[in-house]
Design a protein around this motif. Structure first.
Motif, short mmCIF file in Angstrom:
data_model
loop_
_atom_site.label_atom_id
_atom_site.label_comp_id
_atom_site.label_asym_id
_atom_site.label_seq_id
_atom_site.Cartn_x
_atom_site.Cartn_y
_atom_site.Cartn_z
N THR A 14 44.38 5.91 59.55
CA THR A 14 44.20 4.65 58.83
C THR A 14 45.51 3.86 58.85
O THR A 14 46.58 4.42 59.09
CB THR A 14 43.78 4.90 57.37
OG1 THR A 14 44.83 5.63 56.70
CG2 THR A 14 42.49 5.70 57.30
N ARG A 16 47.37 0.11 56.93
CA ARG A 16 47.26 -0.96 55.94
C ARG A 16 46.95 -2.28 56.65
O ARG A 16 47.39 -2.52 57.79
CB ARG A 16 48.55 -1.13 55.14
CG ARG A 16 49.02 0.13 54.44
CD ARG A 16 50.29 -0.14 53.64
NE ARG A 16 51.23 -1.03 54.32
CZ ARG A 16 52.08 -0.64 55.27
NH1 ARG A 16 52.08 0.61 55.70
NH2 ARG A 16 52.91 -1.51 55.81
N GLU A 39 42.63 0.59 55.86
CA GLU A 39 42.44 1.10 54.50
C GLU A 39 41.85 0.05 53.56
O GLU A 39 42.09 -1.15 53.72
CB GLU A 39 43.77 1.59 53.94
CG GLU A 39 44.39 2.74 54.71
CD GLU A 39 45.82 3.01 54.27
OE1 GLU A 39 46.32 2.27 53.39
OE2 GLU A 39 46.43 3.96 54.80
N TYR A 47 35.94 -1.05 54.27
CA TYR A 47 36.84 -0.59 55.33
C TYR A 47 36.83 -1.62 56.46
O TYR A 47 35.85 -2.34 56.67
CB TYR A 47 36.38 0.75 55.89
CG TYR A 47 36.71 1.93 55.02
CD1 TYR A 47 37.98 2.50 55.03
CD2 TYR A 47 35.74 2.51 54.19
CE1 TYR A 47 38.28 3.60 54.23
CE2 TYR A 47 36.03 3.61 53.40
CZ TYR A 47 37.31 4.15 53.42
OH TYR A 47 37.60 5.23 52.63
#
Length: 208
Positions: A14, A16, A39, A47
């Motif tokens: 993941t 940011r 994220e 998502y």
């Protein structure tokens, strides 16, 4: 039936949404990933996903500086997600309908990612196509329905339930093969035993 959870890749990363594309590329290169899941900012958020295609088409193709472009500028959000319990053939159908290459597998939280490669490599479509399995299940269900009706009665509830199962399998097979059913197995049975229709008609009246 294989599920999405059975063939998905659990090694998923993941990132940011505020990260730069340069950071995304560095992370992808480090593990050989083709996509990163973006994220959520909070529990009610969706998502997102950023892929190699996004980077090539939206950054490199326009000569943009990846160190200055943020993930949120080129990501897809909300992204289409896959339920881990979804059958593989329905995952494939979802991918075909939306022209997807990959999608996150989520049930409350991120569990993994599934791609076209996973579907091709891990599913049993070569050895055991779904249509072949359904045909055998349908044949078995018809035999069982006829036996149930013979042991009870064409008017019995058990008989009606058995034919409901046959109807569902026949409808799924027709959808799988993109064919229209001209006459159902139950309708053929009713030509031999017209009284079998009485129970179904009664059920329809009650439900209406």
């Amino acid at each position: 039936m294989l599920r999405a959870a059975d063939i998905m890749t659990t090694d998923v990363a993941t990132i940011r949404s505020s990260a730069t594309v340069a950071e995304a590329v560095k992370l992808m290169k480090a593990r050989g990933w083709h996509a990163l899941i973006v994220e959520r900012r909070h529990d009610q958020d969706a998502y997102g996903i950023i892929t190699e295609t996004d980077i090539v088409y939206k950054v490199i193709a326009f000569g943009k500086d990846p160190a200055k472009v943020r993930v949120y500028e080129i990501m897809s959000k909300p992204c289409i997600v896959v339920n881990p319990d979804l059958g593989v053939e329905y995952v494939a159908r979802l991918f075909a309908e939306h022209r997807l290459l990959r999608a996150p597998v989520i049930q409350g939280e991120l569990m993994g990612i599934i791609s076209l490669v996973d579907i091709i490599n891990e599913s049993k479509f070569l050895e055991l196509p779904r249509a072949v399995v359904l045909k055998q299940e349908l044949e078995d269900a018809i035999k069982k329905a006829r036996l149930t009706c013979r042991e009870t009665s064409p008017r019995s509830e058990e008989c009606a339930i058995a034919w409901d199962i046959v109807d569902e399998l026949q409808a799924e097979l027709a959808h799988q093969e993109a064919k229209r059913v001209s006459k159902t197995a139950f309708e053929e049975y009713c030509e031999e035993f017209p009284e079998a229709m009485e129970t179904r008609m009664f059920d329809t009246w009650c439900s209406g």
